[in-house]
Design an enzyme around this catalytic site. Sequence first.
Site, PDB file in Angstrom:
ATOM      1  N   ASP A   1     -83.410   5.247  19.935  1.00  0.00           N
ATOM      2  CA  ASP A   1     -82.355   4.579  20.497  1.00  0.00           C
ATOM      3  C   ASP A   1     -83.252   4.896  22.174  1.00  0.00           C
ATOM      4  O   ASP A   1     -83.902   5.825  23.073  1.00  0.00           O
ATOM      5  CB  ASP A   1     -82.146   6.271  20.749  1.00  0.00           C
ATOM      6  CG  ASP A   1     -80.841   6.261  18.821  1.00  0.00           C
ATOM      7  OD1 ASP A   1     -80.954   5.185  18.348  1.00  0.00           O
ATOM      8  OD2 ASP A   1     -80.941   7.498  18.503  1.00  0.00           O
ATOM      9  N   LYS A   2     -81.915   3.780  22.844  1.00  0.00           N
ATOM     10  CA  LYS A   2     -82.127   3.850  24.577  1.00  0.00           C
ATOM     11  C   LYS A   2     -82.818   5.245  25.056  1.00  0.00           C
ATOM     12  O   LYS A   2     -83.371   5.441  25.930  1.00  0.00           O
ATOM     13  CB  LYS A   2     -80.888   3.299  24.847  1.00  0.00           C
ATOM     14  CG  LYS A   2     -81.514   2.943  26.295  1.00  0.00           C
ATOM     15  CD  LYS A   2     -80.372   1.939  27.201  1.00  0.00           C
ATOM     16  CE  LYS A   2     -80.159   1.604  28.790  1.00  0.00           C
ATOM     17  NZ  LYS A   2     -79.295   0.707  29.002  1.00  0.00           N
TER      18      LYS A   2
END
Length: 199
Positions: free
Chosen positions: A59-60
């Site tokens: 995930d970012k």
Amino acid sequence: MPTQHRRKRSPKRPRPVNPKLVLLNKPYGVLSQFSGEPDDVTLKDFVPHSNVYPAGRLDKDSEGLMLLTNDGVYQARLANPKYKVAKTYWVQVEGIPDEAQLTALRNGCELNDGLTKPAQAFAIDAPIGLWPRNPPVRERKTVPDSWLSLSITEGKNRQVRRMTAHVGLPTLRLIRAQIGPFKLAGLQPGEWREEPPVW
């Protein structure tokens, strides 16, 4: 006599003569892909190779180890949950875990998309040599925080964050430290190195 129609099998993609495996420490705020919107920071800002692709996502708002390869078969083995490749995370959580919470993580958490598989979970000290996060983690002075090591063999969406929240330990910071036999081993955010594939 009617002719029988045989289904044509699509030819398998040949495996590369020179398989390549790149280990990257993905910084916080970076997309785990090579393309994005004009303002996005992506893998192309860090990895100079044009022929490797991520084996799985991160995930970012998570940090740490990503594996990239030019071998589609190897990529599938690393990313597909059926091969049960273990992924280990260092998780900074809000609160101090008790044995009941650790046991719940180990036995599996009933999330909205099903029961998670058994995991390895234990409390650890803050990892040695850990880099500061940019931006810093927002901490509450009235609530202590602590670190966990959590190893899973599946990849439900935002699974680790949902597991810790489920047992009352919201995740503040998430760092993937190991995938199978491959470890961060001193890589700083944005740094990468090549290693020989071992599967």
